[in-house]
Design a protein around this motif. Structure first.
Motif, PDB file in Angstrom:
ATOM      1  N   MET A 186      37.598  33.657  34.268  1.00  0.00           N
ATOM      2  CA  MET A 186      38.206  34.984  34.259  1.00  0.00           C
ATOM      3  C   MET A 186      37.270  36.095  33.774  1.00  0.00           C
ATOM      4  N   PRO A 187      36.475  35.896  32.700  1.00  0.00           N
ATOM      5  CA  PRO A 187      35.577  36.984  32.279  1.00  0.00           C
ATOM      6  C   PRO A 187      34.599  37.396  33.369  1.00  0.00           C
ATOM      7  N   ILE A 188      34.117  36.418  34.133  1.00  0.00           N
ATOM      8  CA  ILE A 188      33.193  36.719  35.222  1.00  0.00           C
ATOM      9  C   ILE A 188      33.888  37.591  36.258  1.00  0.00           C
ATOM     10  N   ALA A 189      35.119  37.227  36.606  1.00  0.00           N
ATOM     11  CA  ALA A 189      35.864  37.993  37.607  1.00  0.00           C
ATOM     12  C   ALA A 189      36.123  39.417  37.129  1.00  0.00           C
ATOM     13  N   VAL A 190      36.471  39.558  35.847  1.00  0.00           N
ATOM     14  CA  VAL A 190      36.772  40.893  35.301  1.00  0.00           C
ATOM     15  C   VAL A 190      35.522  41.765  35.288  1.00  0.00           C
ATOM     16  N   VAL A 191      34.427  41.229  34.760  1.00  0.00           N
ATOM     17  CA  VAL A 191      33.180  41.997  34.679  1.00  0.00           C
ATOM     18  C   VAL A 191      32.666  42.327  36.075  1.00  0.00           C
ATOM     19  N   PHE A 192      32.745  41.367  36.981  1.00  0.00           N
ATOM     20  CA  PHE A 192      32.279  41.591  38.352  1.00  0.00           C
ATOM     21  C   PHE A 192      33.092  42.685  39.033  1.00  0.00           C
ATOM     22  N   ALA A 193      34.417  42.644  38.877  1.00  0.00           N
ATOM     23  CA  ALA A 193      35.278  43.661  39.492  1.00  0.00           C
ATOM     24  C   ALA A 193      34.990  45.045  38.921  1.00  0.00           C
ATOM     25  N   TYR A 210      50.180  43.601  30.188  1.00  0.00           N
ATOM     26  CA  TYR A 210      50.514  42.957  31.454  1.00  0.00           C
ATOM     27  C   TYR A 210      49.636  41.734  31.695  1.00  0.00           C
ATOM     28  N   VAL A 211      48.381  41.841  31.299  1.00  0.00           N
ATOM     29  CA  VAL A 211      47.459  40.710  31.423  1.00  0.00           C
ATOM     30  C   VAL A 211      47.940  39.548  30.542  1.00  0.00           C
ATOM     31  N   LEU A 212      48.343  39.863  29.308  1.00  0.00           N
ATOM     32  CA  LEU A 212      48.828  38.830  28.389  1.00  0.00           C
ATOM     33  C   LEU A 212      50.059  38.130  28.956  1.00  0.00           C
ATOM     34  N   LEU A 213      50.983  38.920  29.493  1.00  0.00           N
ATOM     35  CA  LEU A 213      52.191  38.339  30.097  1.00  0.00           C
ATOM     36  C   LEU A 213      51.834  37.471  31.296  1.00  0.00           C
ATOM     37  N   ALA A 214      50.946  37.968  32.136  1.00  0.00           N
ATOM     38  CA  ALA A 214      50.543  37.217  33.328  1.00  0.00           C
ATOM     39  C   ALA A 214      49.855  35.910  32.954  1.00  0.00           C
ATOM     40  N   LEU A 215      49.042  35.937  31.903  1.00  0.00           N
ATOM     41  CA  LEU A 215      48.335  34.729  31.482  1.00  0.00           C
ATOM     42  C   LEU A 215      49.297  33.665  30.965  1.00  0.00           C
ATOM     43  N   LEU A 237      42.216  32.348  27.161  1.00  0.00           N
ATOM     44  CA  LEU A 237      41.990  33.209  28.328  1.00  0.00           C
ATOM     45  C   LEU A 237      42.128  34.683  27.955  1.00  0.00           C
ATOM     46  N   TYR A 238      43.105  34.990  27.105  1.00  0.00           N
ATOM     47  CA  TYR A 238      43.240  36.392  26.684  1.00  0.00           C
ATOM     48  C   TYR A 238      42.051  36.796  25.813  1.00  0.00           C
ATOM     49  N   ALA A 239      41.583  35.875  24.965  1.00  0.00           N
ATOM     50  CA  ALA A 239      40.397  36.177  24.155  1.00  0.00           C
ATOM     51  C   ALA A 239      39.185  36.433  25.053  1.00  0.00           C
ATOM     52  N   LEU A 240      39.061  35.664  26.114  1.00  0.00           N
ATOM     53  CA  LEU A 240      37.967  35.867  27.067  1.00  0.00           C
ATOM     54  C   LEU A 240      38.120  37.199  27.806  1.00  0.00           C
ATOM     55  N   PHE A 241      39.361  37.597  28.054  1.00  0.00           N
ATOM     56  CA  PHE A 241      39.602  38.902  28.675  1.00  0.00           C
ATOM     57  C   PHE A 241      39.098  40.023  27.769  1.00  0.00           C
ATOM     58  N   GLU A 242      39.383  39.918  26.474  1.00  0.00           N
ATOM     59  CA  GLU A 242      38.903  40.922  25.529  1.00  0.00           C
ATOM     60  C   GLU A 242      37.373  40.916  25.441  1.00  0.00           C
ATOM     61  N   VAL A 243      36.787  39.718  25.487  1.00  0.00           N
ATOM     62  CA  VAL A 243      35.325  39.619  25.486  1.00  0.00           C
ATOM     63  C   VAL A 243      34.745  40.296  26.718  1.00  0.00           C
TER      64      VAL A 243
END
Length: 262
Positions: A186-193, A210-215, A237-243
């Motif tokens: 997920m972090p790769i996808a977020v940073v890439f987007a 919304y991300v937290l709920l979806a996860l 996964l949420y921690a990786l999203f914040e990273v």
């Protein structure tokens, strides 16, 4: 003719590939991925017994902590052989995952600009590392907790003998190891987007709840119906999203500093 083109012209040519060129590139990458997977599988055949012992550790530990003798049932004629091959296939994928991710990102990079290609060169080893980290995070951290929950769960019937089949247990471990490995992308996808301009950093930051709920919804769908597995997937996964948001901020800051210096 192509050998006389400059590097810039070659990259410009790659940028403007036709649909047929993209399909041909995809075919070539898929063939390379299949070849790599076969090589990984062959290597894994010599390591399968070691890998299956590693896979069995969470169950064995949970059963001994509960005061039970760890046993797995093989109730079909070819079950042990099929499980061994399945475990070798997954181990083979883990072994060659750097090669697989390199092929995936190389296909993606074929349609990108020169400076975007530099980002892809950095991404593929990180992507492979995250996959391996996610798979082993489940095996060594989440699986022992989940199995202790299952083994010690009291359903009120004293004469139930907890003894899952070999296939069910190995499928449980291998499938969730793959899910965790893919989830850690997920972090790769977020940073890439964000780097490609598909979504802004402010929009990502504003969508936290919304991300937290979806996860949590995704974790509930991807894991067994126990709270431990769901939380153990959703929280990292949420921690990786914040990273990934922090990485995006750092990259944006460096970009602005480079512009101001220019």
């Amino acid at each position: 003719m192509g050998i006389w083109m400059s590097r810039a012209e070659v990259e410009e040519n790659l940028k403007s590939m036709s649909l047929g060129d993209h399909l041909e590139e995809l075919r070539a990458r898929l063939i390379l991925m299949i070849v790599g997977t076969v090589v990984g599988f062959i290597i894994a055949l010599f390591l399968g017994d070691w890998f299956l012992k590693l896979v069995a550790v969470p169950y064995e530990s949970a059963m001994r902590m509960a005061g039970h003798e760890p046993q797995l049932q093989a109730i079909k004629v070819a079950e042990t052989f099929v499980v061994y091959l399945k475990a070798c296939m997954i181990l083979g994928v883990i072994i060659v995952c750097p090669w697989l991710f390199y092929q995936v990102w190389s296909f993606v990079s074929a349609g990108l600009y020169r400076k975007e290609k530099k980002f892809v060169k950095i991404v593929w080893p990180i992507s492979a590392g995250l996959f391996i980290t996610g798979a082993f995070f489940f095996l060594f951290v989440v699986a022992p907790l989940a199995l202790r929950f299952f083994v010690n769960f009291d359903m009120g019937i004293d004469f139930v003998n907890y003894r899952p089949t070999l296939t069910e247990y190995v499928n449980f471990i291998l499938m969730l190891s793959l899910i965790f490995g893919l989830g850690f992308q997920m972090p790769i996808a977020v940073v890439f987007a964000e780097r490609m301009g598909l979504v802004s950093l402010s929009a990502l930051a504003a969508s936290r709840k919304y991300v937290l709920l979806a996860l949590f919804i995704i974790a509930a769908m991807a894991t067994p119906p126990d709270v431990i597995s769901q939380i153990a997937l959703a929280v990292p996964l949420y921690a990786l999203f914040e990273v990934s948001l922090i990485v995006c901020r750092v990259m944006e800051k460096k970009k602005l500093e480079a512009k101001s210096e220019a």
